[in-house]
Enzyme design. Structure first.
Site, PDB file in Angstrom:
ATOM      1  N   HIS A 197      31.628  52.221  46.365  1.00  0.00           N
ATOM      2  CA  HIS A 197      32.995  52.080  46.892  1.00  0.00           C
ATOM      3  C   HIS A 197      33.354  53.236  47.819  1.00  0.00           C
ATOM      4  CE1 HIS A 197      34.225  49.708  43.010  1.00  0.00           C
ATOM      5  NE2 HIS A 197      33.946  48.866  43.995  1.00  0.00           N
TER       6      HIS A 197
ATOM      7  N   LEU B  74      40.582  50.129  41.708  1.00  0.00           N
ATOM      8  CA  LEU B  74      40.573  49.211  40.566  1.00  0.00           C
ATOM      9  C   LEU B  74      40.610  47.775  41.061  1.00  0.00           C
ATOM     10  CD1 LEU B  74      43.309  51.085  38.451  1.00  0.00           C
ATOM     11  CD2 LEU B  74      40.840  51.505  38.469  1.00  0.00           C
ATOM     12  N   GLY B  75      39.447  47.217  41.316  1.00  0.00           N
ATOM     13  CA  GLY B  75      39.355  45.811  41.722  1.00  0.00           C
ATOM     14  C   GLY B  75      38.609  45.080  40.626  1.00  0.00           C
TER      15      GLY B  75
ATOM     16  N   ARG C  98      32.025  44.061  34.008  1.00  0.00           N
ATOM     17  CA  ARG C  98      31.053  45.115  33.682  1.00  0.00           C
ATOM     18  C   ARG C  98      31.614  46.059  32.627  1.00  0.00           C
ATOM     19  NH1 ARG C  98      30.459  46.952  39.649  1.00  0.00           N
ATOM     20  NH2 ARG C  98      30.235  44.887  40.520  1.00  0.00           N
TER      21      ARG C  98
ATOM     22  N   GLU D 176      38.551  48.224  53.572  1.00  0.00           N
ATOM     23  CA  GLU D 176      37.149  48.632  53.758  1.00  0.00           C
ATOM     24  C   GLU D 176      36.615  48.173  55.110  1.00  0.00           C
ATOM     25  OE1 GLU D 176      36.710  47.268  49.506  1.00  0.00           O
ATOM     26  OE2 GLU D 176      34.952  48.546  49.629  1.00  0.00           O
TER      27      GLU D 176
HETATM   28  P1  ADP Z   1      36.930  42.799  44.434  1.00  0.00           P
HETATM   29  O1  ADP Z   1      36.290  43.874  43.627  1.00  0.00           O
HETATM   30  O2  ADP Z   1      36.413  41.425  44.137  1.00  0.00           O
HETATM   31  O3  ADP Z   1      37.080  43.110  45.903  1.00  0.00           O
HETATM   32  P2  ADP Z   1      39.825  42.974  44.352  1.00  0.00           P
HETATM   33  O4  ADP Z   1      40.063  44.364  44.766  1.00  0.00           O
HETATM   34  O5  ADP Z   1      40.231  41.864  45.247  1.00  0.00           O
HETATM   35  O6  ADP Z   1      38.368  42.756  43.820  1.00  0.00           O
HETATM   36  O7  ADP Z   1      40.566  42.773  42.947  1.00  0.00           O
HETATM   37  C1  ADP Z   1      40.525  41.542  42.265  1.00  0.00           C
HETATM   38  C2  ADP Z   1      41.210  41.706  40.922  1.00  0.00           C
HETATM   39  O8  ADP Z   1      42.517  42.245  41.125  1.00  0.00           O
HETATM   40  C3  ADP Z   1      41.450  40.407  40.180  1.00  0.00           C
HETATM   41  O9  ADP Z   1      40.333  40.057  39.414  1.00  0.00           O
HETATM   42  C4  ADP Z   1      42.626  40.753  39.294  1.00  0.00           C
HETATM   43  O10 ADP Z   1      42.168  41.303  38.063  1.00  0.00           O
HETATM   44  C5  ADP Z   1      43.343  41.846  40.043  1.00  0.00           C
HETATM   45  N1  ADP Z   1      44.628  41.424  40.592  1.00  0.00           N
HETATM   46  C6  ADP Z   1      44.901  40.826  41.757  1.00  0.00           C
HETATM   47  N2  ADP Z   1      46.226  40.602  41.894  1.00  0.00           N
HETATM   48  C7  ADP Z   1      46.809  41.104  40.778  1.00  0.00           C
HETATM   49  C8  ADP Z   1      48.146  41.192  40.295  1.00  0.00           C
HETATM   50  N3  ADP Z   1      49.171  40.720  41.005  1.00  0.00           N
HETATM   51  N4  ADP Z   1      48.340  41.770  39.102  1.00  0.00           N
HETATM   52  C9  ADP Z   1      47.309  42.254  38.380  1.00  0.00           C
HETATM   53  N5  ADP Z   1      46.025  42.195  38.772  1.00  0.00           N
HETATM   54  C10 ADP Z   1      45.782  41.619  39.943  1.00  0.00           C
END
Ligand code: ADP
Length: 408
Positions: A190, A219-220, A251, A394
């Site tokens: 990241h 935190l994604g 994970r 990104e």
């Molecule tokens: P990636 O790692 O796939 O790029 P993202 O940064 O798009 O992921 O994050 C996706 C995650 O973000 C979803 O799985 C969900 O857990 C969380 N998410 C998205 N919108 C919300 C929200 N409004 N409230 C809480 N969590 C959210």
């Protein structure tokens, strides 16, 4: 020099792309974006969204192209067709470069690289470190080069930003020779996101970029923390692979490494079973049956104890890293939340920052709960350590780094 960059994120059967105009880096304009799916499989298709005109205020139109796309080179030819038909550029000659996301650059790449045969060879050498991702990223590079031999190609690595970590932070305490033979060390991932949001926060708070201390929490679905000192990563939570560190969507993050051995010896799982368990069926999914935090909040509110515990474990792990990085940095100017959860989930931000006023972290509950897509401060005025939400980008960071390599 043109400041148009086509950013490429290539998977094993997909190509995600975004055409960015960064004539003004503070106001990047997405001219087009699209996805080629199911490459080499039945039902392959391309969905292309492009602006009707070139201005930031012109509308997008969507076009779809179906038919056989047997490999990544054909995928790039299809993207070329979509641009020719729908615009907004007809000639790839207008591009400054393709900027390719590459997951693993090992300890070979501490910066983005202009792609030539030697760079391709070095990315190939990193395949054992990222056996799923690097071959897919390479397929994109090879495809783009074949389709557009006259356009510059740049590789931007997820790991490169963390190459500034000191040996004490990246060395695992295992046999040195075995570690050297197999390139076992912490690399971190990241990197483009951590670098981008740390820089944005420093700018917005008017901090001195050469001394600012920033803790970034990406935190994604995947998640990692990073300690950034004077613009340089000094520690990060992901390790040799993206499995380590924070609790993620699917994970596990950190676990006792002996658990993997125990599962093989006692539960009869193979190495591949354990790999799948820890990467795909653990984290929030393992704890609460869903990887999307929105669903876990809903379940928790409905009285599901497993969902409530999952949220607590998630926040607890982030706080462990927060404590570690405050010590590593000798304090912090700002803590930055980013990516899907970090940008949208005010409850998680509240849980992470709870009862930290003694440390100098005073969240403003109202500001924190307000929904916005903007980069913003969510701590109280005068909080010694600021807390910010900074939407990550990104693609923009890859485009900026690509232009930097070209001297633009
Ligand atoms: P990636 O790692 O796939 O790029 P993202 O940064 O798009 O992921 O994050 C996706 C995650 O973000 C979803 O799985 C969900 O857990 C969380 N998410 C998205 N919108 C919300 C929200 N409004 N409230 C809480 N969590 C959210």
């Amino acid at each position: 020099m043109s400041r148009l960059v086509q950013v490429i994120n290539s998977g094993s059967s997909s190509i995600k792309y975004q055409l960015l105009d960064i004539s003004d880096p503070d106001r990047p304009v997405v001219w087009a974006a699209g996805l080629v799916e199911a490459i080499g499989e039945p039902g392959s298709r391309l969905v292309h969204r492009s602006r009707i005109g070139r201005g930031a205020d012109s509308d997008f139109v969507e076009s779809e192209l179906t038919g056989s796309i047997p490999d990544h080179t054909a995928g790039f030819a299809a993207i070329g067709e979509a641009f020719a038909a729908a615009g907004p550029i007809e000639e790839v000659g207008e591009l400054a470069a393709f900027g390719h996301r590459v997951v693993h650059g090992g300890d070979t790449f501490s910066a983005p690289a202009l792609i030539d045969d030697a760079v391709i060879g070095a990315i190939e050498d990193c395949i054992p470190l990222a056996p799923l991702h690097n071959p897919a990223n390479l397929a994109g590079i090879v495809g783009a080069r074949a389709a557009y031999p006259d356009v510059a190609q740049v590789a931007v690595f997820d790991t490169a930003f963390h190459q500034t970590m000191p040996p004490a932070a990246y060395t695992y305490a295992i046999d040195r020779q075995i570690a050297a033979d197999h390139r076992i060390r912490r690399y971190g991932f990241h990197g483009t996101s951590h670098a981008y949001v740390a820089r944005q926060a420093v700018r917005q708070l008017h901090l001195d970029p050469t001394t600012a201390k920033v803790i970034t929490l990406h935190l994604g679905n995947g998640a990692s923390a990073c300690a950034v000192s004077g613009g340089r990563s000094i520690d990060t939570s992901m390790g040799m692979t993206p499995l380590a560190g924070l609790v993620m969507g699917t994970r596990s993050g950190d676990i006792d490494p002996a658990i993997a051995l125990h599962l093989q010896r006692v539960a009869g799982l193979t190495a591949d079973d354990v790999d799948a368990l820890l990467n795909m069926n653990s984290g929030m999914k393992g704890l609460a049956g869903a990887n999307d935090l929105r669903e876990i909040h809903t379940r928790s509110q409905a009285g599901d104890a497993a969902a409530t515990l999952a949220l607590e474990v998630y926040a607890h792990r982030i706080r462990e890293y927060l404590g570690a990085y405050l010590v590593a940095l000798g304090g912090a100017d700002v803590i930055v939340f980013t990516a899907g959860v970090g940008e949208n989930d005010h409850v998680i931000r509240e849980m992470v920052c709870k009862d930290l006023a003694w440390l100098g972290v005073a969240l403003d509950s109202d500001a924190n709960a307000r929904r916005s897509g903007d980069s913003r401060v969510v701590s109280r005025r005068g909080s010694p350590i600021a807390v910010m939400v900074v939407p990550t980008n990104e693609e923009l960071e890859i485009a900026l780094q690509t232009l930097e390599v070209l001297g633009g």
